[in-house]
Design a protein around this motif. Structure first.
Motif, short mmCIF file in Angstrom:
data_model
loop_
_atom_site.label_atom_id
_atom_site.label_comp_id
_atom_site.label_asym_id
_atom_site.label_seq_id
_atom_site.Cartn_x
_atom_site.Cartn_y
_atom_site.Cartn_z
N HIS A 100 30.50 28.38 14.89
CA HIS A 100 31.47 29.31 15.48
C HIS A 100 30.95 30.74 15.40
N ARG A 101 30.42 31.11 14.25
CA ARG A 101 29.91 32.46 14.05
C ARG A 101 28.73 32.74 14.98
N ALA A 102 27.89 31.71 15.19
CA ALA A 102 26.69 31.89 16.02
C ALA A 102 26.96 31.67 17.51
N GLY A 103 28.19 31.28 17.85
CA GLY A 103 28.53 31.04 19.25
C GLY A 103 27.89 29.79 19.82
N LEU A 104 27.74 28.77 18.99
CA LEU A 104 27.08 27.54 19.42
C LEU A 104 28.11 26.42 19.64
N PRO A 105 27.83 25.49 20.54
CA PRO A 105 28.72 24.34 20.71
C PRO A 105 28.75 23.48 19.44
N PHE A 106 29.95 23.06 19.07
CA PHE A 106 30.14 22.13 17.96
C PHE A 106 30.75 20.87 18.56
N VAL A 107 29.97 19.81 18.60
CA VAL A 107 30.31 18.60 19.35
C VAL A 107 30.59 17.45 18.39
N VAL A 108 31.73 16.82 18.55
CA VAL A 108 32.11 15.65 17.75
C VAL A 108 32.03 14.42 18.65
N VAL A 109 31.33 13.39 18.18
CA VAL A 109 31.17 12.15 18.94
C VAL A 109 31.71 11.00 18.10
N ALA A 110 32.69 10.30 18.63
CA ALA A 110 33.30 9.18 17.90
C ALA A 110 34.01 8.27 18.90
N PRO A 111 34.08 6.98 18.61
CA PRO A 111 34.77 6.07 19.53
C PRO A 111 36.27 6.29 19.52
N GLU A 112 36.93 5.79 20.54
CA GLU A 112 38.39 5.89 20.61
C GLU A 112 39.05 5.27 19.38
N SER A 113 38.38 4.30 18.75
CA SER A 113 38.95 3.66 17.56
C SER A 113 39.07 4.62 16.39
N THR A 114 38.42 5.78 16.47
CA THR A 114 38.50 6.78 15.41
C THR A 114 39.56 7.83 15.69
N VAL A 115 40.09 7.86 16.89
CA VAL A 115 41.15 8.80 17.25
C VAL A 115 42.47 8.27 16.71
N ASP A 116 43.14 9.10 15.93
CA ASP A 116 44.37 8.69 15.24
C ASP A 116 45.53 9.59 15.67
N ARG A 117 46.21 9.18 16.72
CA ARG A 117 47.35 9.98 17.20
C ARG A 117 48.57 9.87 16.29
N ASP A 118 48.55 8.93 15.36
CA ASP A 118 49.67 8.79 14.44
C ASP A 118 49.60 9.76 13.26
N THR A 119 48.47 10.42 13.12
CA THR A 119 48.32 11.44 12.07
C THR A 119 48.27 12.80 12.73
N ALA A 120 49.23 13.64 12.41
CA ALA A 120 49.39 14.90 13.14
C ALA A 120 48.24 15.86 12.93
N ALA A 121 47.79 16.00 11.67
CA ALA A 121 46.80 17.03 11.36
C ALA A 121 45.99 16.62 10.14
N GLY A 122 44.90 17.34 9.93
CA GLY A 122 44.02 17.02 8.82
C GLY A 122 44.68 17.12 7.46
N THR A 123 45.69 17.97 7.35
CA THR A 123 46.39 18.12 6.07
C THR A 123 47.13 16.84 5.67
N ASP A 124 47.33 15.93 6.61
CA ASP A 124 48.05 14.69 6.34
C ASP A 124 47.13 13.55 5.92
N VAL A 125 45.83 13.78 5.85
CA VAL A 125 44.86 12.72 5.57
C VAL A 125 44.48 12.72 4.10
N GLU A 126 44.50 11.54 3.49
CA GLU A 126 44.02 11.40 2.12
C GLU A 126 42.50 11.50 2.11
N ILE A 127 41.99 12.45 1.35
CA ILE A 127 40.54 12.65 1.24
C ILE A 127 40.05 11.96 -0.03
N GLU A 128 39.16 11.02 0.17
CA GLU A 128 38.62 10.25 -0.95
C GLU A 128 37.77 11.13 -1.86
N ASP A 129 38.02 11.07 -3.16
CA ASP A 129 37.16 11.69 -4.15
C ASP A 129 36.42 10.58 -4.87
#
Length: 329
Positions: A248-277
């Motif tokens: 973002h700072r350098a003005g470069l494209p940041f591209v995410v590539v993932a299958p539709e099986s990784t898209v989770d419309r049932d989870t509203a935002a990243g704050t709702d995801v359990e992050i494994e430690d």
């Protein structure tokens, strides 16, 4: 090649913990072996563990056909083996839904998922390579993080599948693979795959990425995802967020590539995801050798959250979503 498959009534995987020194195929014939492989990262990557979960249910359906309680317990343990990537629970649930139809139907569903993920990789590679041709100068120099190739999927890959497709087209400059602490999935696994592909690459420490972008040595950042939330927040290997800030700072494209099986419309935002430690052991030493003072404890989140406003575009096997233009997941 398929890095995970169903062969002669068992799950076979390339053991990712042995790479790059040894290419070892593990044969998993029990649910406990599948769970152990997922938790030890012998099999890892969101699509791959989704397939592993589904095939684990197929094993459970065969082994516990006459014991509903044992079957339910096996399915629950598979589903909970790792909490962050949405693919695991989805793969388990999809295969488990066929249990009333019998063990052969469960296996057929799991194998169908296996085939679909391989097909998805081919589609992502094509769409992603076309997109980078539009976003970047000719022969782009790309930074990638963690491992997003065949090892993380079934064959081909997500972000690394795009890299491979650009290479096949003669349209790739070079790749910098971020080493990906603490388990070095970039330095061990991505480097192994890029070597096999014949791609020109170098490895860099994780913290070097934003500086290399600022110096004009990178044209785009391309990563995978373990979950993409409804608002576009992306959960991926720890260190991804820092690369997104650098891009973002350098003005470069940041591209995410993932299958539709990784898209989770049932989870509203990243704050709702359990992050494994994953605990201290992976951070305070490596390969059985301690690198910190005895008794040192560590915080070890396996993933981080990249906010949607830092993501330029999401590429799936079905569509290209320009978050930078206000398009929605």
């Amino acid at each position: 090649m398929r890095t995970i498959d169903w062969v002669d009534d068992a799950v076979e995987i390339i053991d990712q913990t042995a790479l790059p020194d040894r290419t070892t195929v593990l044969r998993l014939s029990t649910v406990d072996e599948v769970i152990a492989a997922i938790q030890s990262l012998a099999v890892r990557g969101a699509p791959a563990i989704g397939v592993a979960g589904a095939l684990g249910v197929a094993l459970a359906a065969r082994l516990h056909a006459d014991d509903g309680s044992a079957l339910a317990d096996a399915i629950g343990r598979l589903r909970a083996a790792r909490p962050t990537a949405v693919n695991l629970a989805r793969g388990v649930d999809r295969a488990a839904a066929r249990i009333p139809d019998g063990a052969p139907a469960v296996l057929a569903e799991a194998v169908a998922l296996l085939d679909e993920e391989q097909t998805a990789a081919t589609a992502m590679a094509r769409l992603g390579a076309d997109l980078l041709g539009e976003l970047c100068p000719p022969q782009p120099r790309l930074l990638t993080h963690c491992n997003t190739g065949a090892l993380a999927t079934v064959a081909g890959g997500t972000a690394l599948g795009v890299v491979a497709e650009l290479h096949r087209r003669g349209a790739l400059g070079a790749v910098i693979a971020s080493e990906t602490r603490p388990l070095l999935q970039g330095a061990r696994l991505t480097a192994w795959e890029l070597t096999r592909l014949g791609v020109d690459f170098r490895v860099a420490v994780d913290g070097a990425g934003p500086f290399l972008m600022a110096r004009g040595l990178i044209d785009a950042v391309i990563v995978g995802a373990d979950r993409i939330c409804a608002n576009g927040d992306t959960i991926n290997k720890i260190g991804t967020y820092a690369h997104a800030l650098g891009a973002h700072r350098a003005g470069l494209p940041f591209v995410v590539v993932a299958p539709e099986s990784t898209v989770d419309r049932d989870t509203a935002a990243g704050t709702d995801v359990e992050i494994e430690d994953r605990g201290s052991a992976e951070v305070v030493g490596f390969a059985g050798t301690r690198s910190t003072p005895a008794g040192t404890e560590a915080v070890n989140p396996a993933f981080d959250v990249t906010p949607a406003d830092l993501v330029t575009v999401v590429v799936t096997d079905r569509r290209v979503i320009r978050l930078d233009r206000g398009e929605r997941i």
